[in-house]
Design an enzyme around this catalytic site. Structure first.
Site, PDB file in Angstrom:
ATOM      1  N   SER A   1       3.204  -1.900  10.693  1.00 43.45           N
ATOM      2  CA  SER A   1       4.567  -1.954  10.803  1.00 43.45           C
ATOM      3  C   SER A   1       5.108  -3.265  10.342  1.00 43.45           C
ATOM      4  CB  SER A   1       4.981  -1.365  12.228  1.00 43.45           C
ATOM      5  OG  SER A   1       4.612  -0.031  12.370  1.00 43.45           O
TER       6      SER A   1
ATOM      7  N   GLY B   1       2.164   2.589  10.882  1.00 42.07           N
ATOM      8  CA  GLY B   1       3.016   3.741  10.479  1.00 42.07           C
ATOM      9  C   GLY B   1       3.673   4.173  11.712  1.00 42.07           C
TER      10      GLY B   1
ATOM     11  N   ASN C   1       0.887  -1.253   0.117  1.00 41.97           N
ATOM     12  CA  ASN C   1       0.205  -0.049  -0.129  1.00 41.97           C
ATOM     13  C   ASN C   1       1.010   1.254   0.109  1.00 41.97           C
ATOM     14  OD1 ASN C   1      -1.976   1.969   0.386  1.00 41.97           O
ATOM     15  ND2 ASN C   1      -2.208   1.632   2.679  1.00 41.97           N
TER      16      ASN C   1
ATOM     17  N   LYS D   1       0.107   4.265  -0.191  1.00 37.75           N
ATOM     18  CA  LYS D   1      -0.534   5.676   0.141  1.00 37.75           C
ATOM     19  C   LYS D   1      -0.324   6.681  -0.811  1.00 37.75           C
ATOM     20  CE  LYS D   1       0.333   3.812   4.807  1.00 37.75           C
ATOM     21  NZ  LYS D   1      -0.026   3.786   6.122  1.00 37.75           N
TER      22      LYS D   1
END
Ligand code: PEP
Length: 254
Positions: A214, A174, A9, A11
């Protein structure tokens, strides 16, 4: 046996040029991919370039990070499932915690998107997970159950089997703080148990449940060796082709 699925991903990162360079480096590093599903999920603007760079690597699929539930019309700024299919997109992330917390997405909205995705033969990756406060109050199961019932309402068993669930504890996204393999396994087992109640045991056994939060090359192997962890949804570490390749290799058990 469920085939593992590892997704990147990205983002709101990666220009078209960066995306193409990523794919070239990743393909060189990863070699043959046959016993794990790999999905690259760029921002909308880099989807076409990633597909082009993948060329004949048809076993790596492309995903989108969001979509709207209507097919077309006066919805400025939105992207529909048929428009994504037109770009050869196979997967779509729905209900990511950043969409829920920053953009006000509810389970009901996620559910409408789920139905629209299945109708267009897009495979949804639906994200669920508790906040730290909810975990500290002992509400993990309650939150997961509410999110599962709300976002999966009305899906047929076949559609459920084609849905990927990403358990992503919000406090681990994150933050560099991942759930321990035991904490993640406990939540995944609960998700599977809830799916069996909502549909049936065979369906629940077939649904792939990714862990996200994470995930890095050094923790991926242990997380993905848990019995109910069927892959990873990777944010930060998926921006580097070498780290992402290492995570895919961990899923291949190399
Ligand atoms: C995510 O974006 O879904 C995610 C899990 O991010 P990170 O790996 O950076 O925690």
């Amino acid at each position: 046996m469920r085939k593992k699925i590892v997704a990147a991903n990205w983002k709101m990162n990666m220009t078209q040029g960066e995306a193409a360079r990523f794919v070239d480096a990743f393909l060189l590093d990863i070699g043959e991919i046959n016993n794990v599903d790999v999905v690259i999920i760029p921002p909308f603007t880099a989807i076409a370039r990633v597909t082009e760079a993948l060329g004949r690597a048809h076993n790596i699929k492309v995903g989108a990070q969001n979509m709207y539930w209507e097919k077309s019309g006066a919805f400025t700024g939105e992207i529909s499932a048929p428009l994504l299919r037109d770009l050869f997109v196979h997967y779509v992330v729905l209900g990511h915690s950043e969409r829920r917390t920053l953009f006000g997405e509810t389970d009901e909205m996620v559910n409408r998107k789920m139905h629209a995705a299945h109708e267009a033969k897009l495979r949804p990756i639906v994200c669920i997970g508790e906040s730290l406060e909810q975990r500290d109050k002992g509400n993990v199961e309650k939150i997961l159950s509410t999110q599962l019932h709300g976002s999966l309402a009305g899906l047929k068993p076949k559609e459920l089997q084609e849905t990927v669930i990403a358990y992503e504890p919000v406090w681990a996204i994150g933050t560099g703080r991942n759930a321990t393999p035991a904490q993640a396994q406990e939540a995944h087992a609960f998700v599977r148990h809830t799916l069996a109640e909502m549909a049936d045991k065979t369906t629940a056994e077939r649904v792939r449940i990714q862990y996200g939060g994470s995930v890095k090359p050094d923790n991926a192997r242990e997380l993905m060796s848990q019995p109910d962890i069927d892959g990873a949804l990777v944010g930060g570490a998926s921006l580097d082709p070498r780290s992402f390749a290492q995570i895919v290799k961990a899923a291949r058990n190399e």
